[in-house]
Scaffold this active site. Structure first.
Site, PDB file in Angstrom:
ATOM      1  CB  ILE A  19      48.000  30.277  49.162  1.00 63.69           C
ATOM      2  CG1 ILE A  19      47.658  31.529  49.966  1.00 63.69           C
ATOM      3  CG2 ILE A  19      47.915  29.042  50.034  1.00 63.69           C
ATOM      4  CD1 ILE A  19      46.258  31.502  50.570  1.00 63.69           C
ATOM      5  N   GLY A  20      50.186  32.373  47.394  1.00 64.77           N
ATOM      6  CA  GLY A  20      50.215  33.302  46.262  1.00 64.77           C
ATOM      7  C   GLY A  20      51.267  34.374  46.475  1.00 64.77           C
ATOM      8  CB  VAL A  21      54.064  35.653  45.014  1.00 67.43           C
ATOM      9  CG1 VAL A  21      55.021  36.831  45.168  1.00 67.43           C
ATOM     10  CG2 VAL A  21      54.570  34.489  45.841  1.00 67.43           C
ATOM     11  N   GLY A  22      51.987  38.323  45.011  1.00 71.31           N
ATOM     12  CA  GLY A  22      51.484  39.389  44.146  1.00 71.31           C
ATOM     13  C   GLY A  22      52.416  40.575  44.194  1.00 71.31           C
ATOM     14  N   GLY A  23      52.018  41.631  43.539  1.00 76.34           N
ATOM     15  CA  GLY A  23      52.824  42.839  43.525  1.00 76.34           C
ATOM     16  C   GLY A  23      53.062  43.349  44.937  1.00 76.34           C
ATOM     17  CG  PHE A  24      50.518  44.161  49.060  1.00 79.69           C
ATOM     18  CD1 PHE A  24      50.346  45.507  49.320  1.00 79.69           C
ATOM     19  CD2 PHE A  24      50.513  43.266  50.115  1.00 79.69           C
ATOM     20  CE1 PHE A  24      50.172  45.936  50.628  1.00 79.69           C
ATOM     21  CE2 PHE A  24      50.333  43.704  51.409  1.00 79.69           C
ATOM     22  CZ  PHE A  24      50.165  45.045  51.668  1.00 79.69           C
ATOM     23  CE  LYS A  56      58.066  35.496  49.297  1.00 75.85           C
ATOM     24  NZ  LYS A  56      59.304  35.342  50.039  1.00 75.85           N
ATOM     25  CE  LYS A  74      47.249  42.029  49.612  1.00 75.36           C
ATOM     26  NZ  LYS A  74      46.305  42.343  48.539  1.00 75.36           N
ATOM     27  CG  ASP A 111      44.628  44.761  39.346  1.00 76.42           C
ATOM     28  OD1 ASP A 111      44.650  44.496  38.119  1.00 76.42           O
ATOM     29  OD2 ASP A 111      45.514  44.378  40.136  1.00 76.42           O
TER      30      ASP A 111
END
Ligand SMILES: *[C@@H]1O[C@H](CO)[C@@H](O)[C@H](O)[C@H]1NC(C)=O
Ligand SMILES: *[C@@H]1O[C@H](CO)[C@@H](O)[C@H](O)[C@H]1NC(C)=O
Ligand SMILES: *[C@@H]1O[C@H](CO)[C@@H](O)[C@H](O)[C@H]1NC(C)=O
Ligand SMILES: *[C@@H]1O[C@H](CO)[C@@H](O)[C@H](O)[C@H]1NC(C)=O
Ligand SMILES: *[C@@H]1O[C@H](CO)[C@@H](O)[C@H](O)[C@H]1NC(C)=O
Ligand SMILES: *[C@@H]1O[C@H](CO)[C@@H](O)[C@H](O)[C@H]1NC(C)=O
Ligand SMILES: *[C@@H]1O[C@H](CO)[C@@H](O)[C@H](O)[C@H]1NC(C)=O
Ligand SMILES: *[C@@H]1O[C@H](CO)[C@@H](O)[C@H](O)[C@H]1NC(C)=O
Ligand SMILES: *[C@@H]1O[C@H](CO)[C@@H](O)[C@H](O)[C@H]1NC(C)=O
Ligand SMILES: *[C@@H]1O[C@H](CO)[C@@H](O)[C@H](O)[C@H]1NC(C)=O
Length: 804
Positions: free
Chosen positions: A476-481, A483, A498, A594
């Site tokens: 449902i999302g991909v971030g710097g940290f 998936k 996450k 952030d």
């Protein structure tokens, strides 16, 4: 005679086979795609299959499929014109899924040759491309033909390449390659320029080839390279052409056992060189220098190819090698490196550290204290950009524009602020001295406790089960940290999972910070942590699932229903409450660092919760004025004061929150490179319009007619104050909250006088109110907001035996 001839030809065939077998690398994966075409095209013996001839080993998901083509005569003959005559246009999020037959290093090449097709002028396309955990391109656009080459270690049987158009734009691709390369092409560990140290993490990084140059000023075509690389001549990069002699002796190159193979670089590269023209001057002391434009802020792997095709005897090629002004190698003795053999290839890898400069220079120069005749040479050079800790290989073009802005701000800030800074320093110095003893004795008491005390540990097996073994379709999302997956626990509870990228040190720190923060801070307007998993060096966090995703996705760039002005105000108030609690809920304020619309999540009732505490920091003690720290956060939201002084206070969050308020009001991205120049940066543009009285231009047209002027005025006043240059001039989060509640009240007052006098007990939709402002006016951070739902669910989990 006949028998003899037969024998000879057998031998010839056999010998040719030997040569061919030793020459040619046969890639396990070799997927070449001619995008948007129904025909196969052969380029230098390599066949690019038309989209429609693809079998199940490559699947393109996009809708609608828009194949584009152009008339034949627009492409110069130096390009593979049949390949570039067609393109695939992507109007929405799309992906290519490749079956991978062999793990290990692969090249991904993306071919772009923009042309105009119907209403789509590809020169105006803007999009991002990502693969595995790496972001290859960010809001990329090009109006010239380019081929981008990346290499990465593919570690799963399926590789998905995501193509994401920027909001309001589209993407295109003319051709695409995924090709296995020999694993030894990129070593595990490479020495760095700074010191005797080495860079160890290379296998886990993605690289982008930014320059591949053949010295001797001769191009090498893909046909002359077993890995189909294109090497450009070095002439245009040379700073000092009159010092240089170009030499060519391709036949002399003698690959030796244990040395570089033809896959490292072909004979056409090792057989030509640019050499110092020192024949008439035995006292010459100079450098040959090549100059390259690179993106600042990245590390680069620089590979020097050498082969002494000029000396007649050993020990004559001894020189220094530099990157910028660093030694890549001091007193490099080529004969020594090639075990005393001439014309034998050798290569040197060096990792160049990050710099702020957009120029990277490479030099070879005479070593003054060397015993030999002054000499220096270079045969080939490759410069590869290394992905940064966030997995980025590209800078967002929008951030570059605003970056330039900040620099001028910096200069003004410095000249205005010098006196101020001196005063602060004097004060801080005095306070530090005064407090030193006391702080020392209670420092540990203030520190946050370790994760182990608070986290709820899940087994990896339970998490695999919840996410269908990390099924990519649940992302449902991909971030710097890493998936984020949607998962369902055994008790049918939906969670967001996450999964951190295990390779980044940054990730480990953020992982721990987040567990610590969220274990300590439980609040209705902060996303709750449900547990974590650190089995097998995984870094996995489980949160409550937020049905409605990010605030950002409700403001623009998606099909989500439009939020009313009142709903927007309620969401702002909810997130302000969460932040206010962070800033004041404990003895030491917590700075989120952030704050952005993508970190404000909405539950099934559109109630806002602040998420993503990976960067959070404990704020200053009362007596200290700031926390000094490396600049982190998201571009477009960063407090300019923090950028300049690197001093962090709660007011940095207030600034970022002010940016979010503008985003909410205007319903557009903070940075939107597709807009005309003066509109790209939302804050700049909105402040300018506000000053000019051109408010109606900036407000989201979807809000037309809904807003009470008093409510809007209050809101704008608040947003404007949040963005004050100087932190001291900005309101506290508490004041922001108060003002937003006020704005909501002003919005509701008239409405309520019209149809009801009990505002606090009804909502638009007739649902019971969700803790939102109107029920508890001005009850900032009231005890009722601090909830402990997750504790109970965790215990029920324990009973169900999901946990270890
Ligand atoms: C393209 O090549 C593939 C694989 O060799 C083949 O199956 C297909 O029929 C070819 N397509 C055309 C249009 O020639
Ligand atoms: C698909 O086509 C490629 C290239 O023609 C071939 O190497 C591969 O074996 C094929 N895969 C399947 C599953 O047919
Ligand atoms: C690929 O894109 C399609 C929509 O175009 C989407 O349904 C699918 O989930 C995507 N696949 C992955 C692995 O993200
Ligand atoms: C180009 O596309 C048009 C339709 O837009 C089609 O009629 C034509 O055949 C295509 N030409 C080539 C060379 O594929
Ligand atoms: C496409 O856009 C580029 C850059 O703006 C422009 O130079 C070119 O003329 C446009 N082409 C067409 C066909 O509109
Ligand atoms: C790829 O990554 C795997 C797992 O981290 C590692 O074992 C392997 O050596 C890597 N291969 C290459 C070619 O870097
Ligand atoms: C290449 O080197 C080997 C020994 O290292 C030598 O025997 C051979 O003659 C050389 N070949 C050429 C063409 O110089
Ligand atoms: C490149 O290859 C062609 C034959 O494929 C050959 O004639 C030519 O000499 C080669 N060029 C170089 C620089 O090796
Ligand atoms: C060559 O370049 C290095 C690095 O920039 C510099 O330190 C050195 O002085 C230069 N040598 C000469 C002779 O200019
Ligand atoms: C290269 O030089 C080093 C020290 O100067 C020496 O120990 C080493 O044996 C030399 N290597 C060769 C191949 O000559």
């Amino acid at each position: 005679m006949y028998i003899g001839k037969f024998k000879i030809s057998v031998w010839v065939v056999f010998a040719m086979c030997l040569i061919k077998c030793s020459l040619e690398f046969d890639p396990a994966d070799n997927r070449l795609i001619n995008c948007g075409s129904s025909t196969n095209v052969s380029v230098g013996g390599r066949v690019f299959l038309g989209d429609s001839s693809l079998n199940s080993s490559v699947v393109l998901s996009t809708s609608p499929k828009i194949p584009a083509n152009t008339s034949s005569n627009s492409i110069p003959s130096s390009y593979p014109s049949d390949l570039y005559k067609t393109a695939q246009i992507f109007s929405g999020n799309s992906n290519y899924t490749f079956s991978v037959s062999k793990h290990g290093r692969h090249w991904i090449r993306l071919h772009f040759f923009p042309f105009a097709y119907q209403n789509n002028n590809m020169s105006h396309a803007s999009f991002s491309v990502s693969v595995q955990d790496f972001i290859l391109l960010r809001n990329f656009r090009t109006d010239i033909p380019v081929v981008k080459e990346y290499s990465l270690n593919v570690t799963s049987d399926k590789l998905v390449l995501y193509i994401t158009p920027s909001p309001g734009s589209f993407a295109f691709l003319n051709a695409l390659e995924l090709v296995s390369v020999p694993d030894e092409l990129i070593p595990h560990s490479v020495k760095t320029v700074e010191s005797t140290g080495s860079y160890e993490n290379l296998v886990h990084q993605a690289l982008q080839t930014v320059f591949r140059v053949n010295m001797g000023n001769a191009a090498v075509n893909p046909q002359n390279d077993t890995l189909s690389r294109h090497w450009v001549p070095d002439g245009s990069f040379l700073n000092t052409p009159n010092l240089v002699q170009f030499v060519s002796k391709v036949q002399a190159v003698n690959y030796s056992e244990g040395g570089p193979t033809r896959e490292i670089a072909p004979p056409s590269v090792y057989g030509t060189a640019s050499k110092l023209n020192s024949e008439n001057d035995p006292t010459l002391n100079v450098n040959i220098t090549w100059n390259f434009n690179v993106d600042p802020g990245f590390r680069y792997l620089v590979r020097f190819h050498f082969c002494d095709i000029v000396s007649k005897s050993l020990g004559q090629m001894m020189f220094n090698v530099y990157i910028n002004s660093w030694y890549a190698s001091k007193h490099l003795d080529l004969s020594n490196q090639t075990s005393n053999k001439l014309a034998t290839p050798y290569y040197l890898d060096v990792v160049m550290k990050e710099t702020h400069s957009s120029s990277l220079t490479v030099s070879v120069g005479t070593a003054t204290d060397a015993t030999s005749y002054p000499n220096a040479m270079l045969n080939g050079l490759e410069i590869m950009k290394i992905s940064n800790v966030k997995g980025f290989l590209d800078v967002d073009p929008a951030s570059l524009k605003s970056g330039a802005k900040i620099k001028t701000g910096l200069i003004v800030g410095i000249s205005v602020g010098v006196v101020f800074i001196i005063m602060i320093f004097a004060l801080a110095f005095f306070l530090v001295i005064r407090r030193r003893k006391r702080t020392h004795s209670n420092a540990n008491g203030n520190k946050l406790d370790g994760a182990s005390e608070y986290g709820y540990r899940f087994s990896l097996a339970a998490i695999r089960k919840a996410t269908d073994n990390f099924n990519e379709s649940l992302i449902i999302g991909v971030g710097g940290f890493g998936k984020v997956f949607k998962g369902v626990l055994d008790d049918n509870r939906e969670v967001a999972i996450k999964r951190g990228n295990p390779d980044s040190q940054q990730g480990i720190n953020e992982f721990q910070t987040e567990i610590e923060m969220l274990s300590h801070f439980r609040h209705r307007h902060l996303v709750a942590l449900i547990g974590y998993c650190d089995e097998q060096s995984e870094m996995i966090l489980l949160y409550e699932y937020m049905e409605n995703g990010t605030l950002k996705s409700h403001l623009y760039g998606s099909d989500n229903p439009i939020l009313s002005w009142k709903k927007r105000l309620e969401i702002c108030i909810g997130s302000a409450r969460g932040l206010y609690y962070l800033h004041t809920g404990s003895a030491k304020p917590i700075i989120h660092r952030d704050v952005k619309s993508a970190n404000i999540l909405l539950d099934e009732n559109l109630m806002a919760k602040v998420a993503d505490f990976g960067l959070s920091k404990t704020g200053p003690d009362l007596d200290h004025t700031h926390v000094s720290t490396a600049v982190k956060g998201s571009f477009g939201y960063l407090d300019p004061e923090y950028l300049i002084r690197q001093q962090l206070t709660e007011k940095s969050d207030v600034y970022s929150f002010g940016v979010v308020l503008y985003e909410v009001l205007c319903g557009r991205p903070v940075i939107d490179p597709s807009l005309p120049r003066e509109m790209v940066n939302l804050v700049e543009w909105a402040t300018k319009q506000q000053k000019k009285g051109g408010l109606e231009k900036i407000i989201d047209p979807n809000l037309a007619g809904q807003m009470k002027p008093e409510s809007l005025r209050k809101f704008l006043e608040t947003a404007e104050k949040c963005l004050a240059e100087c932190g001291l001039d900005r309101p506290t989060m508490g004041e922001v909250l108060w003002n937003l509640e006020n704005a909501l009240q002003l919005q509701e007052d008239e409405a309520s006088s019209q149809d009801s006098d009990d505002v606090s007990l009804r909502t638009d939709e007739g649902r019971p109110l969700q803790s939102l402002s109107s029920t508890r006016q001005y009850s900032m951070g009231s005890a009722g907001d601090i909830v402990d739902i997750s504790m109970n669910t965790v215990f029920s989990q324990m009973r169900n035996g999901t946990m270890r």
